[in-house]
Design an enzyme around this catalytic site. Structure first.
Site, mmCIF file in Angstrom:
data_model
loop_
_atom_site.group_PDB
_atom_site.id
_atom_site.type_symbol
_atom_site.label_atom_id
_atom_site.label_comp_id
_atom_site.label_asym_id
_atom_site.label_seq_id
_atom_site.Cartn_x
_atom_site.Cartn_y
_atom_site.Cartn_z
ATOM 1 N N ARG A 73 0.925 -1.281 0.113
ATOM 2 C CA ARG A 73 -0.054 0.101 0.021
ATOM 3 C C ARG A 73 0.927 1.082 -0.039
ATOM 4 N NH1 ARG A 73 -5.090 0.969 1.092
ATOM 5 N NH2 ARG A 73 -5.650 -1.184 2.178
ATOM 6 N N TYR A 118 -4.497 -9.853 -2.485
ATOM 7 C CA TYR A 118 -4.606 -8.893 -1.535
ATOM 8 C C TYR A 118 -5.737 -9.394 -0.352
ATOM 9 C CZ TYR A 118 -5.907 -5.087 1.485
ATOM 10 O OH TYR A 118 -6.093 -4.271 2.517
ATOM 11 N N HIS A 176 6.566 -6.129 8.978
ATOM 12 C CA HIS A 176 5.856 -5.655 10.014
ATOM 13 C C HIS A 176 5.073 -6.428 11.033
ATOM 14 C CE1 HIS A 176 6.823 -1.588 8.492
ATOM 15 N NE2 HIS A 176 7.219 -2.003 7.343
ATOM 16 N N ARG A 210 -10.144 -3.789 5.353
ATOM 17 C CA ARG A 210 -10.228 -5.289 4.711
ATOM 18 C C ARG A 210 -11.771 -5.629 4.695
ATOM 19 N NH1 ARG A 210 -4.951 -7.339 7.806
ATOM 20 N NH2 ARG A 210 -3.537 -5.612 7.087
ATOM 21 N N ASP A 233 0.512 -9.072 18.036
ATOM 22 C CA ASP A 233 0.921 -7.938 16.976
ATOM 23 C C ASP A 233 2.346 -7.779 16.818
ATOM 24 O OD1 ASP A 233 0.226 -5.484 15.852
ATOM 25 O OD2 ASP A 233 -1.044 -4.693 17.292
ATOM 26 N N ASP A 286 32.854 -31.619 0.696
ATOM 27 C CA ASP A 286 31.886 -30.713 1.096
ATOM 28 C C ASP A 286 32.040 -30.455 2.457
ATOM 29 O OD1 ASP A 286 30.834 -33.394 1.619
ATOM 30 O OD2 ASP A 286 29.168 -32.011 2.691
#
Ligand SMILES: Nc1ncnc2c1ncn2[C@@H]1O[C@H](COP(=O)(O)OP(=O)(O)O[C@H]2O[C@H](CO)[C@@H](O)[C@H](O)[C@H]2O)[C@@H](O)[C@H]1O
Ligand SMILES: O=P(O)(O)OC[C@H](O)CO
Length: 726
Positions: free
Chosen positions: A10, A88, A166, A310, A371, A678
């Site tokens: 956004r 979205y 975020h 939303r 959150d 390796d």
């Protein structure tokens, strides 16, 4: 210095069709858009993102919108109605969002929409590549664009790419539910720097990268496919000075006074209307407060402002109904003609109105169930230059890691939360001020500008360190030239490690049997004129004999302890009696019992403890402890303790893979030697090679070898190349 290209789903403004189809441009809500606005204004550069649903705008109006966005250095990436629905609202917000917030039960029965998510991510990558100029930094944001880093890396290999998440990165136990988990991790690992709000999220990400794509992880970095990706904790701040100044403005002070005129204390909730924000449980806790403390009835009010969000996603429509019903029920129960227990506003507020509420509140209730950070908590603190007010904060908000002076709550414990609301209303002024002073120090001292500067500086440093090329495969031209030299040599000796070099690792050693293509390749190499092929392995000779006994190869087992020349019989180096063997075996058995998935491999002279199938983190921790224990126990013994790739091995000192070099050169025929391996035990092989030989390391680990290929497939391709004409 180049520009900063910010990339997010956004943009900070949203374009809409207004009356009569006129262009209307509004500020976007949501933490990312509001938070990044200040850094974008200050740092210059471009911001690339979705301008909102352009439905109803004519072509001319869209051109006008583009021009107005360009004035603010905003580059639109338009989405079609189908993309909005499936990328979205669908994959991003009906799948990733609930899952990353631990709401697995909200996943639809079928996870769909990834194809559109991928397509839109590719469009964003294209839009960035179109704008990018040498020296520009790219900073991609959030869960809607997790594939963009790798897509961009492919288009712009030299670009410096940062990514910030975020929202929380969940525990790997939750993340692994996603069918596209590996794709998303690979997408993120295209970045140079991955930023998160808290150290817990970093830990969860590293754990997923280790468990799901087998990346090598350390506290602050991940190594994968020859690149190093830095991980960092960057707790996002807000434009604190702006909130502080707005809160001091006469206009806001006046409005705050008006709010307080009623005289009843104000509890305040400000949220996007999102099920992660814990609005229902907050209302339940408020109801419990009124039930348990009748003296507060008519003496307190809850102002709850919820900005629509939303609205086309079903869970959000349901939430709106549930919140409406709950508010109605509490009203029905407690409201009186002169008193409303809840003032519920279903809309966004303009900044001065928002800040006036922060300024007027006695306590702000930030009680999300999960959150990433939660900026409301910080905005409230910055908006209290008067030094008063109480912050009630969920321990499940990222902000709780920083704001310890808030009153912390577990929002799932409704009764206790109600008691904390009561405490917030009755906290003595001294304590309120002490707590607020400390909170303000933190919030004002770590603002969004410092946050953005720290991220950008870290991204610039990643480039300066140049870490990412250190373990990258050799450039194709360099490898081609080396192989051409090998092809041209009249006599060639190949010394090849097996596990991790010719075959990928299997869960247990016995499952890593050679496939027909490998047997064919080895047969063809052995049949090549002037070529001898040696397999140099840490395995027991029985395995090598069973798998390769019939081929005309030199075989070297247990790191060279046993050797079988081409067409000959097995011979061992004499070793002294191993007094240490029985006690070490006892210790390994104890560790095996306590580490599900681990196994012991008993060799003639050595013992190996494999933990490839154990829990990767627990296995590694156990191996570390085992290693310390054995080092102490075996101090006086002629043995070495060797950590390998998810294996810890004890073997007699003086026997290592380097011995194979002597045997391969035994004939003194002047062969050019090519060695491939390796892990650490192959370094002995490389070290013993005569000058002019070719050492090729497989994979991203550090090595003394001058040449490097990415993986088993590339190692086999290099060997196959030796079969083409000189
Ligand atoms: N009614 C209203 N009117 C006006 N403005 C309102 C409003 N309700 C909310 N806002 C504003 O919207 C923003 C919300 O930010 P948050 O941090 O709470 O969450 P969000 O989930 O959007 O962001 C995501 O990104 C941010 C930033 O990284 C993380 O903190 C968060 O955890 C993550 O989910 C705040 O700036 C707030 O002022
Ligand atoms: O309204 P959205 O879907 O862009 O979400 C806003 C949040 O800031 C997402 O991080």
């Amino acid at each position: 210095m180049g520009r900063l290209l910010i990339v997010s789903n956004r943009l900070p403004v949203t374009v809409k069709a207004g009356r009569g189809g006129a262009v209307e441009i509004q500020l976007s809500t949501g933490g990312l858009a509001t938070g990044m606005k200040g850094p974008h204004e200050r740092l210059g550069g471009l911001w690339i993102g979705w301008p909102g649903d352009l439905e109803g705008l004519s072509a001319a109006a869209r051109d006008e919108a583009d021009a107005r966005l360009a004035e603010h250095r905003l580059v639109p990436v338009p989405l079609s109605a189908d993309e909005i629905a499936r990328y979205y609202e669908g994959y991003s917000n009906a799948i990733l969002w609930p899952l990353f917030h631990y709401s697995a039960a909200r996943l639809p029965p079928e996870v769909s929409g990834f194809d559109v998510y991928e397509r839109v991510n590719a469009r964003f990558a294209g839009a960035v590549a179109d704008q990018w100029r040498e020296g520009d930094l790219v900073w991609i944001h959030d869960y809607q664009l997790m594939l963009v880093p790798a897509m961009l890396r492919e288009r712009l290999p030299g670009a410096r790419i940062g990514f910030f998440l975020h929202i929380p990165f969940p525990s790997s136990e939750i993340f692994r539910l996603l069918p596209q988990r590996e794709r998303l991790l690979e997408g993120l690992l295209g970045a140079d720097l991955l930023g998160f709000h808290t150290s817990t999220f970093v830990r969860h990400f590293a754990s997923s990268a280790l468990r799901l794509v087998g990346a090598t992880t350390e506290v602050d970095r991940v190594r994968w496919r020859g690149r190093e990706v830095r991980l960092g904790v960057f707790p996002m701040g807000i434009d604190a000075a702006h909130f502080d100044a707005l809160a001091r403005s006469p206009e806001v002070e006046e409005r705050a006074r008006a709010h307080r005129a009623e005289g009843t204390p104000i509890l305040l909730g400000i949220d996007r209307l999102d099920y992660t924000k814990g609005i229902q449980r907050r209302l339940l806790a408020y109801e419990a407060l009124l039930r348990a403390h009748p003296e507060l009835r008519k003496k307190v009010r809850l102002v709850q402002v919820a900005v629509p969000s939303r609205e086309n996603v079903e869970a959000y429509r349901e939430l709106r109904d549930e919140v409406d019903a709950l508010v109605g029920r509490i009203h029905g129960e407690y409201a009186t003609p002169g008193w409303s227990p809840i003032h519920y506003l279903y809309r966004g507020l303009a900044p001065p109105d928002l800040v006036a509420l922060y300024r007027a509140a006695d306590a702000v209730l930030v009680t999300p169930l999960r959150d990433g950070m939660n900026l409301v908590a910080k905005e409230f603190v910055a908006a209290r230059p008067d030094g008063d007010g109480v912050l009630v904060l969920s321990e499940f908000a990222g902000a709780a890691a920083e704001l310890a002076e808030a009153l912390l709550v577990n929002p799932y414990d409704v009764e206790h939360t109600a008691e904390v609301f009561h405490r917030a209303l009755t906290l003595p002024e001294d304590e309120r001020r002490t707590r607020m002073a400390l909170l303000r120090e933190r919030v004002l001292g770590h603002d969004v500008h410092g946050w953005a500067r720290a991220f950008v500086a870290a991204l610039e440093q990643v480039e300066a360190a140049g870490g990412r090329v250190e373990t990258a495969p050799s450039p194709p031209a360099v490898l081609r030239a080396a192989l051409a030299r090998a092809r041209a040599a009249p006599r060639l000796g190949l010394l090849l490690d097996y596990d991790g070099t010719l075959v990928p690792f299997a869960p247990t050693p016995d499952l890593a049997a050679p496939d027909p293509a490998l047997l064919e390749l080895l047969r063809a190499l052995a049949a090549r004129p002037g070529t001898q092929v040696h397999l140099v392995s840490g395995r027991r000779r029985e395995s090598l004999q069973r798998w390769f006994g019939a081929l005309p190869l030199g075989l070297h087992a247990e790191h060279g302890l046993w050797a079988r020349p081409r067409g000959g019989t097995w011979q061992a180096v004499p070793i002294p009696e191993a007094r240490w063997r029985a006690p070490v075996l006892g210790i390994l058995r104890g560790f095996t019992d306590r580490t599900p998935g681990s196994i012991i491999e008993e060799k003639t002279a050595g013992l190996a403890w494999h933990y490839r199938s154990a829990d990767p983190e627990y296995g590694a921790a156990q191996a570390k402890e085992l290693s310390l224990h054995l080092t102490e126990l075996l101090r006086e013994e002629p043995v070495e303790i060797l950590p390998g790739d998810r294996v810890l091995e004890v073997r007699p000192r003086g026997v290592d893979k380097g011995r194979a070099v002597g045997l391969a050169l035994g004939a003194g025929d002047g062969s050019l030697l090519v060695a491939m391996g390796d892990d650490r035990t192959d370094e002995d092989l490389f070290a013993a090679l005569p000058e002019g030989s070719l050492a090729i390391h497989v994979g991203p680990a550090p090595s003394r070898a001058a040449l490097r290929v990415a993986d088993v497939r590339a190692a086999r391709a290099a060997l196959a190349d030796l079969l083409s004409p000189a």
